[in-house]
Design a protein around this motif. Sequence first.
Motif, PDB file in Angstrom:
ATOM      1  N   ALA A 102      -5.301   2.889  -7.009  1.00 22.93           N
ATOM      2  CA  ALA A 102      -4.270   2.558  -6.026  1.00 22.93           C
ATOM      3  C   ALA A 102      -4.869   1.976  -4.759  1.00 22.93           C
ATOM      4  O   ALA A 102      -4.223   1.219  -4.044  1.00 22.93           O
ATOM      5  CB  ALA A 102      -3.474   3.803  -5.679  1.00 22.93           C
TER       6      ALA A 102
ATOM      7  N   GLN B  66      -5.351   5.214 -12.840  1.00 22.10           N
ATOM      8  CA  GLN B  66      -4.989   3.958 -12.186  1.00 22.10           C
ATOM      9  C   GLN B  66      -5.478   3.915 -10.743  1.00 22.10           C
ATOM     10  O   GLN B  66      -5.360   4.889 -10.001  1.00 22.10           O
ATOM     11  CB  GLN B  66      -3.480   3.757 -12.207  1.00 22.10           C
ATOM     12  CG  GLN B  66      -3.092   2.353 -11.723  1.00 22.10           C
ATOM     13  CD  GLN B  66      -1.668   2.000 -12.071  1.00 22.10           C
ATOM     14  OE1 GLN B  66      -0.783   2.831 -11.966  1.00 22.10           O
ATOM     15  NE2 GLN B  66      -1.450   0.760 -12.481  1.00 22.10           N
TER      16      GLN B  66
ATOM     17  N   VAL C 216      -7.406  -2.934  -7.366  1.00 22.05           N
ATOM     18  CA  VAL C 216      -6.150  -2.203  -7.246  1.00 22.05           C
ATOM     19  C   VAL C 216      -5.206  -2.533  -8.405  1.00 22.05           C
ATOM     20  O   VAL C 216      -5.088  -3.685  -8.792  1.00 22.05           O
ATOM     21  CB  VAL C 216      -5.494  -2.559  -5.888  1.00 22.05           C
ATOM     22  CG1 VAL C 216      -4.034  -2.170  -5.859  1.00 22.05           C
ATOM     23  CG2 VAL C 216      -6.254  -1.912  -4.755  1.00 22.05           C
ATOM     24  N   GLY C 217      -4.604  -1.532  -8.953  1.00 19.88           N
ATOM     25  CA  GLY C 217      -3.597  -1.725 -10.001  1.00 19.88           C
ATOM     26  C   GLY C 217      -4.167  -1.636 -11.395  1.00 19.88           C
ATOM     27  O   GLY C 217      -3.427  -1.547 -12.370  1.00 19.88           O
TER      28      GLY C 217
ATOM     29  N   GLY D 114      -7.572   6.739  -7.015  1.00 20.57           N
ATOM     30  CA  GLY D 114      -6.293   6.737  -7.712  1.00 20.57           C
ATOM     31  C   GLY D 114      -6.019   8.053  -8.387  1.00 20.57           C
ATOM     32  O   GLY D 114      -6.583   9.080  -8.029  1.00 20.57           O
TER      33      GLY D 114
ATOM     34  N   LEU E 142       0.690  -2.419 -10.511  1.00 20.22           N
ATOM     35  CA  LEU E 142       1.156  -2.015  -9.186  1.00 20.22           C
ATOM     36  C   LEU E 142       1.353  -3.240  -8.313  1.00 20.22           C
ATOM     37  O   LEU E 142       0.655  -4.240  -8.441  1.00 20.22           O
ATOM     38  CB  LEU E 142       0.130  -1.085  -8.529  1.00 20.22           C
ATOM     39  CG  LEU E 142      -0.106   0.259  -9.203  1.00 20.22           C
ATOM     40  CD1 LEU E 142      -1.199   1.010  -8.469  1.00 20.22           C
ATOM     41  CD2 LEU E 142       1.177   1.079  -9.226  1.00 20.22           C
ATOM     42  N   HIS E 143       2.292  -3.116  -7.414  1.00 20.92           N
ATOM     43  CA  HIS E 143       2.655  -4.201  -6.512  1.00 20.92           C
ATOM     44  C   HIS E 143       1.656  -4.306  -5.345  1.00 20.92           C
ATOM     45  O   HIS E 143       1.341  -3.311  -4.714  1.00 20.92           O
ATOM     46  CB  HIS E 143       4.061  -3.870  -6.001  1.00 20.92           C
ATOM     47  CG  HIS E 143       4.586  -4.838  -5.033  1.00 20.92           C
ATOM     48  ND1 HIS E 143       5.387  -4.482  -3.993  1.00 20.92           N
ATOM     49  CD2 HIS E 143       4.433  -6.163  -4.936  1.00 20.92           C
ATOM     50  CE1 HIS E 143       5.706  -5.549  -3.297  1.00 20.92           C
ATOM     51  NE2 HIS E 143       5.143  -6.584  -3.851  1.00 20.92           N
ATOM     52  N   ILE E 144       1.166  -5.491  -5.116  1.00 17.70           N
ATOM     53  CA  ILE E 144       0.229  -5.698  -4.006  1.00 17.70           C
ATOM     54  C   ILE E 144       0.774  -6.842  -3.164  1.00 17.70           C
ATOM     55  O   ILE E 144       0.917  -7.938  -3.658  1.00 17.70           O
ATOM     56  CB  ILE E 144      -1.166  -6.139  -4.499  1.00 17.70           C
ATOM     57  CG1 ILE E 144      -1.665  -5.190  -5.575  1.00 17.70           C
ATOM     58  CG2 ILE E 144      -2.154  -6.227  -3.361  1.00 17.70           C
ATOM     59  CD1 ILE E 144      -2.882  -5.705  -6.312  1.00 17.70           C
TER      60      ILE E 144
ATOM     61  N   GLU F  42       3.837   1.551  -1.147  1.00 18.19           N
ATOM     62  CA  GLU F  42       4.438   1.666  -2.471  1.00 18.19           C
ATOM     63  C   GLU F  42       3.451   2.244  -3.491  1.00 18.19           C
ATOM     64  O   GLU F  42       3.804   3.089  -4.308  1.00 18.19           O
ATOM     65  CB  GLU F  42       4.857   0.268  -2.905  1.00 18.19           C
ATOM     66  CG  GLU F  42       6.049   0.242  -3.789  1.00 18.19           C
ATOM     67  CD  GLU F  42       6.536  -1.188  -3.936  1.00 18.19           C
ATOM     68  OE1 GLU F  42       6.966  -1.791  -2.927  1.00 18.19           O
ATOM     69  OE2 GLU F  42       6.448  -1.707  -5.056  1.00 18.19           O
ATOM     70  N   ARG F  43       2.216   1.797  -3.424  1.00 16.15           N
ATOM     71  CA  ARG F  43       1.214   2.289  -4.374  1.00 16.15           C
ATOM     72  C   ARG F  43       0.927   3.768  -4.150  1.00 16.15           C
ATOM     73  O   ARG F  43       0.763   4.526  -5.104  1.00 16.15           O
ATOM     74  CB  ARG F  43      -0.072   1.468  -4.265  1.00 16.15           C
ATOM     75  CG  ARG F  43       0.127   0.008  -4.625  1.00 16.15           C
ATOM     76  CD  ARG F  43      -1.175  -0.674  -4.944  1.00 16.15           C
ATOM     77  NE  ARG F  43      -2.160  -0.551  -3.889  1.00 16.15           N
ATOM     78  CZ  ARG F  43      -2.324  -1.395  -2.882  1.00 16.15           C
ATOM     79  NH1 ARG F  43      -1.528  -2.443  -2.738  1.00 16.15           N
ATOM     80  NH2 ARG F  43      -3.270  -1.209  -1.995  1.00 16.15           N
TER      81      ARG F  43
ATOM     82  N   LYS G  79       3.426   5.931  -5.702  1.00 13.97           N
ATOM     83  CA  LYS G  79       3.292   6.058  -7.158  1.00 13.97           C
ATOM     84  C   LYS G  79       2.218   7.082  -7.544  1.00 13.97           C
ATOM     85  O   LYS G  79       2.146   7.491  -8.699  1.00 13.97           O
ATOM     86  CB  LYS G  79       2.944   4.704  -7.772  1.00 13.97           C
ATOM     87  CG  LYS G  79       4.105   3.726  -7.731  1.00 13.97           C
ATOM     88  CD  LYS G  79       3.926   2.637  -8.768  1.00 13.97           C
ATOM     89  CE  LYS G  79       5.237   1.990  -9.129  1.00 13.97           C
ATOM     90  NZ  LYS G  79       5.553   0.781  -8.420  1.00 13.97           N
TER      91      LYS G  79
ATOM     92  N   GLU H 230       0.830  -1.201   0.000  1.00 14.72           N
ATOM     93  CA  GLU H 230       0.000   0.000   0.000  1.00 14.72           C
ATOM     94  C   GLU H 230       0.872   1.262   0.000  1.00 14.72           C
ATOM     95  O   GLU H 230       0.599   2.216  -0.734  1.00 14.72           O
ATOM     96  CB  GLU H 230      -0.932  -0.012   1.212  1.00 14.72           C
ATOM     97  CG  GLU H 230      -1.820   1.217   1.239  1.00 14.72           C
ATOM     98  CD  GLU H 230      -3.030   1.085   2.164  1.00 14.72           C
ATOM     99  OE1 GLU H 230      -3.396  -0.048   2.502  1.00 14.72           O
ATOM    100  OE2 GLU H 230      -3.575   2.124   2.525  1.00 14.72           O
TER     101      GLU H 230
END
Length: 313
Positions: free
Chosen positions: A213, A211, A287-288, A227, A303-305, A89-90, A93, A87
């Motif tokens: 998030a 996007q 998400v993402g 997002g 995006l990384h989850i 990290e997102r 971004k 979270e």
Amino acid sequence: MMNLRNDIRNIAIIAHVDHGKTTLVDELLKQSGMFRENEQVAERAMDSNDIERERGITILAKNTALAYKDTRINILDTPGHADFGGEVERIMKMVDGVILVVDAYEGTMPQTRFVLKKALEQDLKPLVVVNKIDKDTARPEAVIDEVLELFIELDANDEQLEFPVAYASAINGTASLEMDQQDENMESIFEMVIDHVPAPVDNSSEPLQFQVALLDYNDYVGRIGIGRVFRGEMRVGDQVSLIKTDGTIKNFRVTKMFGYFGLNRVEIDYAKAGDLIALSGMEDINVGETVTPVDTPEALPILHIDEPTLQMT
Ligand code: GDP
């Protein structure tokens, strides 16, 4: 020439727990003059954990929108805990800068390191606020050395190492760029944000890319994707495509969009590149995923989850 959205700044606020993030954002909110004091602070107290727990969802990030002179400042709060690495990290971004809050006595702590690492990895240039400068035990000079040391340990680049610093007492609503004095307000922090955080690029004439998030849910509108509009523009009523993380595409109509005003979410009918918004009308949104035009779908990088999937009830 690149057009910029000088009317907006998107930042995240990061800190070790108890170093004063909430107090600082509340005070900036009060001083932004856009909102009535009592109302806002009471709402934050109320809208925190209880409601979320009741709904069974964890929305750790809160968007607060402030106005300073002609600029809207969107501030995303971030969880400091390593369990929410994905979270954090997102959120990094979604923004163009971060404020790192550090307690003037405690100095850098494990969560300071964790969140700063995430910000540096995203190439963000942190602004540092040494908070609680009012305390007798405050040792700002030593704390700044610790902060610099931490930047170096975390491989900050030359630009990141030149972080601007403000000294603040969030609880008193004061700040200054000087270590040995305090102004009567937090203007220096607002100015620091305007001067040092890049304005978003205004590429609103290009095809839409929004996007997601974070997710939210409410009984009236259902599932909400929060997002950033990275490119283009979006209107209520638009027919758009959602590109799922597995590459499949689903079309839907944007039924409601929300912007932020203080701590509240307010309905809007238009958003463009640089805006942080929330969107409903798609029960399947995750998400993402990227929202794009139906005729020219193009996804943003995934995006990384890494935390458990949010439970929607
Ligand atoms: P957060 O966990 O980072 O959101 O921290 P909070 O904003 O909740 O603050 C944690 C504690 O520190 C609270 O008891 C605040 O009243 C206190 N605090 C916040 N800012 C200051 C400050 O500038 N000076 C002093 N002395 N205490 C502060």
